[in-house]
Design an enzyme around this catalytic site. Sequence first.
Site, PDB file in Angstrom:
ATOM      1  N   CYS A 247       0.815  -1.223   0.000  1.00  0.00           N
ATOM      2  CA  CYS A 247       0.000   0.000   0.000  1.00  0.00           C
ATOM      3  C   CYS A 247       0.844   1.267   0.000  1.00  0.00           C
ATOM      4  CB  CYS A 247      -0.956   0.003   1.189  1.00  0.00           C
ATOM      5  SG  CYS A 247      -2.106  -1.374   1.128  1.00  0.00           S
TER       6      CYS A 247
ATOM      7  N   HIS B 258      -3.437   7.481   1.759  1.00  0.00           N
ATOM      8  CA  HIS B 258      -3.816   6.136   1.326  1.00  0.00           C
ATOM      9  C   HIS B 258      -5.225   5.882   1.845  1.00  0.00           C
ATOM     10  CE1 HIS B 258      -4.046   1.953   0.602  1.00  0.00           C
ATOM     11  NE2 HIS B 258      -3.811   1.563   1.843  1.00  0.00           N
TER      12      HIS B 258
ATOM     13  N   ASN C 114     -10.075  -0.085  -0.541  1.00  0.00           N
ATOM     14  CA  ASN C 114      -8.615  -0.012  -0.451  1.00  0.00           C
ATOM     15  C   ASN C 114      -8.016  -0.618  -1.725  1.00  0.00           C
ATOM     16  OD1 ASN C 114      -5.915  -0.341   0.102  1.00  0.00           O
ATOM     17  ND2 ASN C 114      -6.217  -1.112   2.184  1.00  0.00           N
TER      18      ASN C 114
HETATM   19  O1  UT7 Z   1      -3.951  -0.817   3.364  1.00  0.00           O
HETATM   20  C1  UT7 Z   1      -3.106  -1.503   4.225  1.00  0.00           C
HETATM   21  C2  UT7 Z   1      -3.403  -1.145   5.581  1.00  0.00           C
HETATM   22  N1  UT7 Z   1      -4.616  -1.777   6.034  1.00  0.00           N
HETATM   23  C3  UT7 Z   1      -5.386  -1.127   6.865  1.00  0.00           C
HETATM   24  O2  UT7 Z   1      -5.105   0.010   7.140  1.00  0.00           O
HETATM   25  C4  UT7 Z   1      -6.525  -1.837   7.540  1.00  0.00           C
HETATM   26  C5  UT7 Z   1      -6.465  -1.538   8.990  1.00  0.00           C
HETATM   27  N2  UT7 Z   1      -7.538  -2.086   9.759  1.00  0.00           N
HETATM   28  C6  UT7 Z   1      -8.814  -1.709   9.626  1.00  0.00           C
HETATM   29  O3  UT7 Z   1      -9.173  -0.937   8.780  1.00  0.00           O
HETATM   30  C7  UT7 Z   1      -9.817  -2.227  10.642  1.00  0.00           C
HETATM   31  O4  UT7 Z   1      -9.104  -2.872  11.683  1.00  0.00           O
HETATM   32  C8  UT7 Z   1     -10.864  -3.215  10.056  1.00  0.00           C
HETATM   33  C9  UT7 Z   1     -11.835  -2.467   9.146  1.00  0.00           C
HETATM   34  C10 UT7 Z   1     -10.148  -4.295   9.267  1.00  0.00           C
HETATM   35  C11 UT7 Z   1     -11.660  -3.843  11.167  1.00  0.00           C
HETATM   36  O5  UT7 Z   1     -12.248  -2.873  12.000  1.00  0.00           O
HETATM   37  P1  UT7 Z   1     -12.113  -2.992  13.587  1.00  0.00           P
HETATM   38  O6  UT7 Z   1     -12.900  -1.906  14.155  1.00  0.00           O
HETATM   39  O7  UT7 Z   1     -10.644  -3.015  13.908  1.00  0.00           O
HETATM   40  O8  UT7 Z   1     -12.824  -4.353  13.883  1.00  0.00           O
HETATM   41  P2  UT7 Z   1     -12.214  -5.653  14.570  1.00  0.00           P
HETATM   42  O9  UT7 Z   1     -11.210  -6.298  13.667  1.00  0.00           O
HETATM   43  O10 UT7 Z   1     -11.800  -5.299  15.950  1.00  0.00           O
HETATM   44  O11 UT7 Z   1     -13.495  -6.578  14.606  1.00  0.00           O
HETATM   45  C12 UT7 Z   1     -14.645  -6.238  15.405  1.00  0.00           C
HETATM   46  C13 UT7 Z   1     -15.653  -7.343  15.220  1.00  0.00           C
HETATM   47  C14 UT7 Z   1     -15.073  -8.741  15.385  1.00  0.00           C
HETATM   48  O12 UT7 Z   1     -16.012  -9.514  16.082  1.00  0.00           O
HETATM   49  P3  UT7 Z   1     -15.815  -9.802  17.638  1.00  0.00           P
HETATM   50  O13 UT7 Z   1     -14.496 -10.502  17.753  1.00  0.00           O
HETATM   51  O14 UT7 Z   1     -15.835  -8.469  18.296  1.00  0.00           O
HETATM   52  O15 UT7 Z   1     -16.999 -10.662  17.957  1.00  0.00           O
HETATM   53  C15 UT7 Z   1     -14.975  -9.252  13.972  1.00  0.00           C
HETATM   54  O16 UT7 Z   1     -15.070 -10.650  13.882  1.00  0.00           O
HETATM   55  O17 UT7 Z   1     -16.211  -7.287  13.890  1.00  0.00           O
HETATM   56  C16 UT7 Z   1     -16.167  -8.593  13.309  1.00  0.00           C
HETATM   57  N3  UT7 Z   1     -16.042  -8.464  11.867  1.00  0.00           N
HETATM   58  C17 UT7 Z   1     -17.101  -8.299  11.057  1.00  0.00           C
HETATM   59  N4  UT7 Z   1     -18.426  -8.250  11.305  1.00  0.00           N
HETATM   60  C18 UT7 Z   1     -19.250  -8.060  10.266  1.00  0.00           C
HETATM   61  C19 UT7 Z   1     -14.909  -8.447  11.126  1.00  0.00           C
HETATM   62  N5  UT7 Z   1     -15.231  -8.277   9.826  1.00  0.00           N
HETATM   63  C20 UT7 Z   1     -16.580  -8.185   9.764  1.00  0.00           C
HETATM   64  C21 UT7 Z   1     -17.487  -8.002   8.700  1.00  0.00           C
HETATM   65  N6  UT7 Z   1     -18.808  -7.933   9.005  1.00  0.00           N
HETATM   66  N7  UT7 Z   1     -17.105  -7.854   7.423  1.00  0.00           N
END
Ligand code: UT7
Length: 323
Positions: free
Chosen positions: A114, A250, A280
């Site tokens: 990225c 980005h 992304n």
């Molecule tokens: O470009 C390269 C760099 N990449 C990035 O910058 C990405 C960086 N990370 C992010 O953008 C965020 O961390 C995400 C969008 C990937 C995730 O958001 P988050 O607020 O960090 O959520 P999380 O990973 O803490 O997940 C929260 C909950 C989890 O459930 P539990 O464990 O709390 O029960 C996940 O399993 O959301 C769940 N979850 C989803 N639920 C519905 C994860 N993906 C999904 C989904 N739909 N698609």
Amino acid sequence: MTTRAVIMGVGHYLPERVVPNVEFEKTLDTTNEWIVSRSGIERRHFAAEGQTTSDLATRAARAALESAGMTGADLDAIILATSTADFTFPSAATMVQNNLGMKTGFAFDVQAVCAGFVYALANANALIVSGQARRVLVIGAETFSRIMDWTDRSTCVLFGDGAGAVVLEAQEGDGSSDDRGILSTDLHSDGRYRDLLYVDGGVSTQTTGRLRMEGREVFRHAVEKLAETAHAALDKVGLTAQDVDWVVPHQANIRIIQSTAKKLGVPMSHVVVTVQDHGNTSAASIPLALSVGVQNGQIKRGDLIVTEAIGGGLAWGSVVLRW
Ligand code: UT7
């Protein structure tokens, strides 16, 4: 007099197929509401079957060359930032070179995921200020849809395909921060964080692999490191956040973009945001945002721009330039 790498043209290409969040509700335990609230993404483009990264890159390149009033024959070099090249080799850049009818000069790919476009801009700047090239086409192009695990809801809803490009030309400035062109660059990587964001395949394993990400951890690093690198690049030329007309970040997640802007001290009204429409697109996201920002009248000649990006590696960095 100081040689500067000045942006003479910009363009982009997005594949025709637009996929709204609701499409994922059919196959995954996810909702449009979750995707929008956690990432800001509403839709993304996916390449058609058989459409490759070099196809996307060539279309973006043609658009950038047209806006610069140039053809492939005017270029000395092409740098293509991508992690999803058509083949293991040759580079996708040489395929674009051929598509553009450019028979001289040189072309190569840069792989910094990225952060790839920021790395490619820094390389193009180095070639230009050292006198090795006068005109360089810098492209970011990706087909991340090819490396998604469609059963992993935490990653496959986040990425999209696309390409953007800029044409840089050597021009003489007075060495001040009022000059047009690239004013400073700041690059970093730290391989200790390899396991946070990677593809679990490659040539040595004779597989293509799928993207794996510890989203929460990458998020934490992103907010900290992006503001740091942007501040460092501004410091190098004696500028501050108050001097910035546009942050062109980005486009991974609206919450990362907002937190970084806040840390930088730049209001969101001075940030170009396209993540809602593109998702992304890895190395393509910054040139796509630059092109859209120019197209919709946000970015104008003379504006001070900061770009910043982070991705797999981890690799991150920023570039300060005057449009
Ligand atoms: O470009 C390269 C760099 N990449 C990035 O910058 C990405 C960086 N990370 C992010 O953008 C965020 O961390 C995400 C969008 C990937 C995730 O958001 P988050 O607020 O960090 O959520 P999380 O990973 O803490 O997940 C929260 C909950 C989890 O459930 P539990 O464990 O709390 O029960 C996940 O399993 O959301 C769940 N979850 C989803 N639920 C519905 C994860 N993906 C999904 C989904 N739909 N698609």
